[in-house]
Design a protein around this motif. Sequence first.
Motif, PDB file in Angstrom:
ATOM      1  N   ALA A  50       0.293 -11.557  59.233  1.00  0.00           N
ATOM      2  CA  ALA A  50       1.203 -11.018  58.228  1.00  0.00           C
ATOM      3  C   ALA A  50       2.662 -11.265  58.588  1.00  0.00           C
ATOM      4  CB  ALA A  50       0.952  -9.514  58.046  1.00  0.00           C
ATOM      5  N   LYS A  51       2.947 -11.379  59.901  1.00  0.00           N
ATOM      6  CA  LYS A  51       4.312 -11.632  60.358  1.00  0.00           C
ATOM      7  C   LYS A  51       4.654 -13.112  60.351  1.00  0.00           C
ATOM      8  CE  LYS A  51       5.804  -9.392  63.982  1.00  0.00           C
ATOM      9  NZ  LYS A  51       5.807  -8.796  65.355  1.00  0.00           N
ATOM     10  N   GLY A  52       3.673 -13.977  60.022  1.00  0.00           N
ATOM     11  CA  GLY A  52       3.971 -15.400  59.895  1.00  0.00           C
ATOM     12  C   GLY A  52       3.282 -16.307  60.881  1.00  0.00           C
ATOM     13  N   ALA A  53       2.400 -15.778  61.712  1.00  0.00           N
ATOM     14  CA  ALA A  53       1.654 -16.630  62.637  1.00  0.00           C
ATOM     15  C   ALA A  53       0.772 -17.604  61.855  1.00  0.00           C
ATOM     16  CB  ALA A  53       0.791 -15.776  63.568  1.00  0.00           C
ATOM     17  N   ALA A  54       0.558 -18.778  62.436  1.00  0.00           N
ATOM     18  CA  ALA A  54      -0.329 -19.754  61.797  1.00  0.00           C
ATOM     19  C   ALA A  54      -1.752 -19.204  61.809  1.00  0.00           C
ATOM     20  CB  ALA A  54      -0.276 -21.077  62.544  1.00  0.00           C
ATOM     21  N   PRO A  55      -2.459 -19.298  60.693  1.00  0.00           N
ATOM     22  CA  PRO A  55      -3.810 -18.722  60.651  1.00  0.00           C
ATOM     23  C   PRO A  55      -4.816 -19.527  61.456  1.00  0.00           C
ATOM     24  CG  PRO A  55      -3.323 -19.863  58.589  1.00  0.00           C
ATOM     25  CD  PRO A  55      -2.051 -19.868  59.389  1.00  0.00           C
ATOM     26  N   ASP A  56      -5.611 -18.827  62.220  1.00  0.00           N
ATOM     27  CA  ASP A  56      -6.785 -19.406  62.860  1.00  0.00           C
ATOM     28  C   ASP A  56      -7.969 -18.669  62.251  1.00  0.00           C
ATOM     29  OD1 ASP A  56      -8.943 -20.075  64.455  1.00  0.00           O
ATOM     30  OD2 ASP A  56      -7.810 -20.054  66.332  1.00  0.00           O
ATOM     31  N   TRP A  57      -8.478 -19.188  61.140  1.00  0.00           N
ATOM     32  CA  TRP A  57      -9.503 -18.459  60.391  1.00  0.00           C
ATOM     33  C   TRP A  57     -10.766 -18.263  61.212  1.00  0.00           C
ATOM     34  CZ3 TRP A  57      -6.888 -16.137  57.049  1.00  0.00           C
ATOM     35  CH2 TRP A  57      -5.917 -16.765  56.279  1.00  0.00           C
ATOM     36  N   SER A  58     -11.084 -19.238  62.052  1.00  0.00           N
ATOM     37  CA  SER A  58     -12.295 -19.095  62.870  1.00  0.00           C
ATOM     38  C   SER A  58     -12.174 -17.913  63.814  1.00  0.00           C
ATOM     39  CB  SER A  58     -12.549 -20.378  63.656  1.00  0.00           C
ATOM     40  OG  SER A  58     -12.792 -21.466  62.779  1.00  0.00           O
ATOM     41  N   GLY A 109      -1.619   6.558  50.961  1.00  0.00           N
ATOM     42  CA  GLY A 109      -1.620   6.316  52.396  1.00  0.00           C
ATOM     43  C   GLY A 109      -0.401   5.537  52.850  1.00  0.00           C
ATOM     44  N   ILE A 110      -0.045   4.497  52.089  1.00  0.00           N
ATOM     45  CA  ILE A 110       1.138   3.704  52.429  1.00  0.00           C
ATOM     46  C   ILE A 110       2.377   4.599  52.480  1.00  0.00           C
ATOM     47  CG2 ILE A 110       2.710   1.919  51.554  1.00  0.00           C
ATOM     48  CD1 ILE A 110       0.221   0.438  50.525  1.00  0.00           C
ATOM     49  N   SER A 111       2.452   5.556  51.576  1.00  0.00           N
ATOM     50  CA  SER A 111       3.620   6.436  51.504  1.00  0.00           C
ATOM     51  C   SER A 111       3.807   7.258  52.768  1.00  0.00           C
ATOM     52  CB  SER A 111       3.491   7.375  50.297  1.00  0.00           C
ATOM     53  OG  SER A 111       3.435   6.647  49.091  1.00  0.00           O
ATOM     54  N   GLN A 112       2.742   7.454  53.535  1.00  0.00           N
ATOM     55  CA  GLN A 112       2.818   8.261  54.751  1.00  0.00           C
ATOM     56  C   GLN A 112       3.018   7.429  56.016  1.00  0.00           C
ATOM     57  OE1 GLN A 112      -0.490  10.948  55.013  1.00  0.00           O
ATOM     58  NE2 GLN A 112      -0.196  11.748  52.956  1.00  0.00           N
ATOM     59  N   LEU A 113       3.000   6.114  55.883  1.00  0.00           N
ATOM     60  CA  LEU A 113       3.103   5.257  57.061  1.00  0.00           C
ATOM     61  C   LEU A 113       4.506   5.276  57.653  1.00  0.00           C
ATOM     62  CD1 LEU A 113       1.096   2.125  55.881  1.00  0.00           C
ATOM     63  CD2 LEU A 113       0.405   3.744  57.640  1.00  0.00           C
ATOM     64  N   GLN A 114       4.570   5.253  58.969  1.00  0.00           N
ATOM     65  CA  GLN A 114       5.840   5.137  59.690  1.00  0.00           C
ATOM     66  C   GLN A 114       5.970   3.776  60.375  1.00  0.00           C
ATOM     67  OE1 GLN A 114       8.132   7.590  59.461  1.00  0.00           O
ATOM     68  NE2 GLN A 114       6.657   8.657  58.137  1.00  0.00           N
ATOM     69  N   ASP A 115       4.847   3.207  60.781  1.00  0.00           N
ATOM     70  CA  ASP A 115       4.833   1.940  61.509  1.00  0.00           C
ATOM     71  C   ASP A 115       5.063   0.789  60.522  1.00  0.00           C
ATOM     72  OD1 ASP A 115       4.332  -0.300  63.021  1.00  0.00           O
ATOM     73  OD2 ASP A 115       2.356   0.336  63.724  1.00  0.00           O
ATOM     74  N   ALA A 125       2.303  -3.577  50.765  1.00  0.00           N
ATOM     75  CA  ALA A 125       3.509  -3.146  50.053  1.00  0.00           C
ATOM     76  C   ALA A 125       4.523  -4.270  49.900  1.00  0.00           C
ATOM     77  CB  ALA A 125       4.138  -1.958  50.776  1.00  0.00           C
ATOM     78  N   LYS A 126       4.790  -5.000  50.993  1.00  0.00           N
ATOM     79  CA  LYS A 126       5.868  -5.983  50.958  1.00  0.00           C
ATOM     80  C   LYS A 126       5.462  -7.334  50.391  1.00  0.00           C
ATOM     81  CE  LYS A 126       8.614  -3.970  54.716  1.00  0.00           C
ATOM     82  NZ  LYS A 126       9.216  -4.193  56.054  1.00  0.00           N
ATOM     83  N   GLN A 127       4.281  -7.830  50.782  1.00  0.00           N
ATOM     84  CA  GLN A 127       3.908  -9.182  50.366  1.00  0.00           C
ATOM     85  C   GLN A 127       3.101  -9.194  49.068  1.00  0.00           C
ATOM     86  OE1 GLN A 127       2.662 -11.890  53.540  1.00  0.00           O
ATOM     87  NE2 GLN A 127       3.425 -10.425  55.052  1.00  0.00           N
ATOM     88  N   PHE A 129       2.879  -6.754  46.800  1.00  0.00           N
ATOM     89  CA  PHE A 129       3.599  -6.112  45.701  1.00  0.00           C
ATOM     90  C   PHE A 129       5.107  -6.281  45.756  1.00  0.00           C
ATOM     91  CE2 PHE A 129      -0.445  -3.795  45.927  1.00  0.00           C
ATOM     92  CZ  PHE A 129      -0.883  -4.009  44.631  1.00  0.00           C
ATOM     93  N   GLY A 130       5.594  -7.129  46.663  1.00  0.00           N
ATOM     94  CA  GLY A 130       7.012  -7.442  46.684  1.00  0.00           C
ATOM     95  C   GLY A 130       7.921  -6.243  46.864  1.00  0.00           C
ATOM     96  N   GLY A 131       7.438  -5.236  47.582  1.00  0.00           N
ATOM     97  CA  GLY A 131       8.239  -4.046  47.816  1.00  0.00           C
ATOM     98  C   GLY A 131       8.270  -3.081  46.645  1.00  0.00           C
ATOM     99  N   LYS A 132       7.456  -3.339  45.619  1.00  0.00           N
ATOM    100  CA  LYS A 132       7.472  -2.494  44.426  1.00  0.00           C
ATOM    101  C   LYS A 132       6.093  -1.909  44.115  1.00  0.00           C
ATOM    102  CE  LYS A 132      11.370  -4.905  42.304  1.00  0.00           C
ATOM    103  NZ  LYS A 132      11.869  -5.621  41.094  1.00  0.00           N
ATOM    104  N   ALA A 133       5.358  -1.583  45.166  1.00  0.00           N
ATOM    105  CA  ALA A 133       4.012  -1.058  44.969  1.00  0.00           C
ATOM    106  C   ALA A 133       4.006   0.261  44.220  1.00  0.00           C
ATOM    107  CB  ALA A 133       3.313  -0.888  46.320  1.00  0.00           C
TER     108      ALA A 133
END
Length: 203
Positions: A50-58, A109-115, A125-127, A129-133
Amino acid sequence: MSIKVIGTGFGRTGTDSMREALTILGFGPCHHMSEVIANEEQKRLWRALAKGAAPDWSELFAGYASCMDWPSAHYWRQLIEFYPDAPVILTWRSAGSWWESFERTILAGISQLQDQEALGISLIAKQVFGGKAHDRATAIALYEANVAAVMATVPPERLLVHKLGDGWETLCAHLRVPVPDRPYPNRNDTREFQAQFGLNRRC
């Protein structure tokens, strides 16, 4: 083990029932957000992606034969190319009923997250729904856009649109397996979701 079935539907479209159904039909274990929540290594890998690492699907799907729900559903375009022989399932419900369920469960649940690295924030939320969930009109529009994109992209012979209540018949026909002699699973309704996760166990 390789992914044999790919799910493209948003969370709260029957993905947990489908997860169990696929397991019953021999396409398990099925990757689902519940797997990420329960497994620290899964959490680490998907957060990095989610932070941008290249996917290793395997590596991400090591030990799994199918995938449903977020986080994997966000990457369906890449997955249908990486696993070109895997049938695709779009779990579906009406946009209005999806929002009502999403708002009371995942969004609560997202509304209660701190991390801020939690997938609920960094991916959903960010990707997704573009920050508009929290905006109903925006979330519904994005839900409908995902449905339209899947249906426009995946060849009809490869895609099953599985609506809530459809049961075994169309699913088994799509996967070319016999219909089991047991009821189709009914899991993780709003009340069960809230009780199970308490809206405090987060990925």
